[in-house]
Design an enzyme around this catalytic site. Structure first.
Site, short mmCIF file in Angstrom:
data_model
loop_
_atom_site.label_atom_id
_atom_site.label_comp_id
_atom_site.label_asym_id
_atom_site.label_seq_id
_atom_site.Cartn_x
_atom_site.Cartn_y
_atom_site.Cartn_z
N ASN A 210 0.85 -1.19 0.00
CA ASN A 210 0.00 0.00 0.00
C ASN A 210 0.88 1.23 0.00
O ASN A 210 2.02 1.18 0.45
CB ASN A 210 -0.84 0.05 1.28
N LYS A 289 11.75 -17.11 -7.36
CA LYS A 289 11.31 -16.03 -8.23
C LYS A 289 10.54 -16.59 -9.43
O LYS A 289 11.02 -17.51 -10.10
CB LYS A 289 12.55 -15.26 -8.70
N ASP A 306 -8.10 -8.39 10.20
CA ASP A 306 -8.21 -6.96 10.55
C ASP A 306 -7.65 -6.82 11.97
O ASP A 306 -8.30 -7.20 12.95
CB ASP A 306 -9.67 -6.51 10.48
N PHE A 323 -7.78 4.68 12.07
CA PHE A 323 -7.57 5.71 11.06
C PHE A 323 -8.40 5.38 9.84
O PHE A 323 -8.55 4.20 9.49
CB PHE A 323 -6.08 5.83 10.70
N LYS A 341 -16.32 -1.28 13.89
CA LYS A 341 -15.20 -1.88 14.62
C LYS A 341 -15.30 -1.62 16.13
O LYS A 341 -14.41 -1.99 16.88
CB LYS A 341 -13.85 -1.37 14.08
O1 C5P Z 1 -11.10 -1.31 7.48
P1 C5P Z 1 -10.20 -0.21 7.08
O2 C5P Z 1 -8.92 -0.69 6.45
O3 C5P Z 1 -10.82 0.83 6.23
O4 C5P Z 1 -9.84 0.52 8.48
C1 C5P Z 1 -8.73 1.28 8.66
C2 C5P Z 1 -8.24 1.16 10.06
O5 C5P Z 1 -8.13 -0.23 10.43
C3 C5P Z 1 -6.87 1.70 10.26
O6 C5P Z 1 -6.80 2.16 11.59
C4 C5P Z 1 -5.99 0.49 10.02
O7 C5P Z 1 -4.72 0.62 10.64
C5 C5P Z 1 -6.79 -0.62 10.61
N1 C5P Z 1 -6.63 -1.92 9.93
C6 C5P Z 1 -6.04 -3.00 10.56
N2 C5P Z 1 -5.93 -4.20 9.93
C7 C5P Z 1 -6.40 -4.36 8.67
C8 C5P Z 1 -7.01 -3.30 8.03
C9 C5P Z 1 -7.11 -2.08 8.66
O8 C5P Z 1 -5.59 -2.84 11.70
N3 C5P Z 1 -6.27 -5.54 8.09
#
Ligand code: C5P
Length: 396
Positions: A210, A289, A306, A323, A341
């Site tokens: 990302n 690879k 998550d 965030f 959440k």
């Molecule tokens: O669900 P979403 O990605 O939109 O939410 C963003 C928030 O969730 C951020 O605080 C991010 O650090 C956290 N996050 C996480 N694990 C993931 C996806 C998002 O901790 N797999």
């Protein structure tokens, strides 16, 4: 930076070769907004002249207990009365011995004895002088007297020897001063944060990631440490130095980030998920690879856990902050994320505003509604966010 805005700092410079670095420290503290007043000992003036410090600080430099420029001839009292702290950098073995004894044989030691503000010292000397039992006794006594001893560091010395005794670098000392003067609103709290992107391997050299510079997460980790918290930062791959006072655990993948978080979050009071965690990873990473074949290639992706939702769903969760970086409808998505959440607080921003930049504009969402934080440098935003979360945490 404005973190030292409105602060008056007395910088004592004593006679060690590291005195040349005190010039840079002056500059750094002035850049951070402080009003810096330099007191040079006779030894210090052998290494750097008052003119250098006067030019850098924009204030007269003080060297003499009997300086006629001070109307009442009481420089030792007047200089510290409205000071926020005194930092002696470099602090020689001699000045530390004199401070321990409470001697007043020059302006600096007299100021230190007459002060009604805190005192920080940054020792700098040859390694044998540092290791000497007399110096070690003096350091222990200074600590017992409430003095903050910063460093020293190990490494190459001006005399050609290698060992403990190097003065900490000016930027580290400036950070220590900022931290020292910051409101300790998170004292006694443990904060775990995630920051940066994750990297999901396709094969040993390729992967999916990302876009995230890590700047916001690192600024928040630093602000939490400055607010007195014990801070563990679980970081994806970014090119950022570890903030002062922060423990960093470096990871690559979302799975490794999750394992690292779970290993340290048990006794955390606060968890802040700033990382841009990849939502999916390749179902299988190739061992070697993958060679180019010219054919269409498909990668099967499987969802990542998550991390934030998992932490928030624990039986006794820490205070969780999420965030939300969105490209549109910030209020709807950020508030939705907070509710889904089950987070007490979410910080939202529109992605075109802040990705990779040094400043940003955010909105804090909590049970009481939305709280816009105007555009500011990320380290200032971080302080506003920490202030907000500390208030919610205290009211819990
Ligand atoms: O669900 P979403 O990605 O939109 O939410 C963003 C928030 O969730 C951020 O605080 C991010 O650090 C956290 N996050 C996480 N694990 C993931 C996806 C998002 O901790 N797999």
């Amino acid at each position: 930076m404005i973190e030292l805005k409105g602060r008056k700092i007395i910088l004592g410079v004593t006679g060690g070769v590291a005195a040349y670095k005190a010039a840079e420290l002056t500059r750094q503290m002035v850049k951070a907004g402080a009003s810096v007043h330099v007191v040079l000992t006779e030894g210090g003036a052998h290494f750097v002249t008052p003119v250098t410090f006067q030019a850098l600080s924009g204030h007269p430099v003080w060297t003499d207990l009997w300086d006629p420029r001070m109307g009442n001839n009481m420089a030792h009292i007047d200089l510290t009365r409205d000071a926020d702290c005194i930092i002696v950098a470099p602090a020689t073995a001699d000045v530390m011995a004199r401070l321990v004894q409470g001697r007043c044989d020059d302006l600096l030691t007299t100021l230190c004895l007459a002060r009604d503000c805190s005192l920080l010292v940054a020792p700098a000397m040859n390694r044998q002088m540092w290791q000497h039992p007399a110096t070690q006794r003096n350091v222990a006594q200074l600590v017992a007297d409430g003095v903050t001893v910063l460093g020293p560091d190990a490494g190459e010395q001006a005399c050609g020897e290698v060992g403990m005794g190097r003065m900490l670098e000016p930027e580290v000392l400036c950070e220590a001063v900022i931290s020292h003067l910051e409101n300790k609103r998170l004292a006694g709290r443990k904060v775990v944060l995630t920051a940066g992107p994750t990297f999901e391997a396709i094969d040993p050299v390729r992967g999916i990631t990302n876009s995230s510079s890590g700047k916001m997460g690192y600024a928040l980790a630093r602000a939490c440490a400055q607010a007195g918290a014990e801070v563990v930062l679980v970081s994806g791959p970014v090119a950022m130095p570890v903030p002062y006072g922060v423990e960093r655990i470096s990871v690559h993948s979302a799975l490794a980030m999750r394992d690292a978080v779970m290993s340290v979050v048990d006794d955390a009071d606060v968890f802040i998920g700033v990382a841009a965690v990849a939502d999916y990873r390749p179902a299988e990473a190739a061992e070697h690879k993958i060679k180019k074949s010219g054919e269409v290639m498909q990668i099967t992706l499987t969802p990542n856990p998550d991390i934030l939702a998992e932490v928030a769903a624990r039986p006794n969760p820490p205070f969780c902050v999420g965030f939300a970086a969105e490209s549109r409808d910030l209020d709807t998505y950020a508030e939705g994320k907070r509710k889904n959440k089950r987070l007490p607080m979410v910080v939202g921003n529109l992605v075109q505003d802040g990705l990779g930049q040094d400043d940003n504009e955010v909105v804090i969402y909590d049970a009481a509604g939305r709280h816009p934080v105007p555009r500011a440098a990320k380290h200032n935003l971080a302080r506003s966010i920490v202030k907000h979360l500390a208030e919610l945490l205290a009211a819990r």
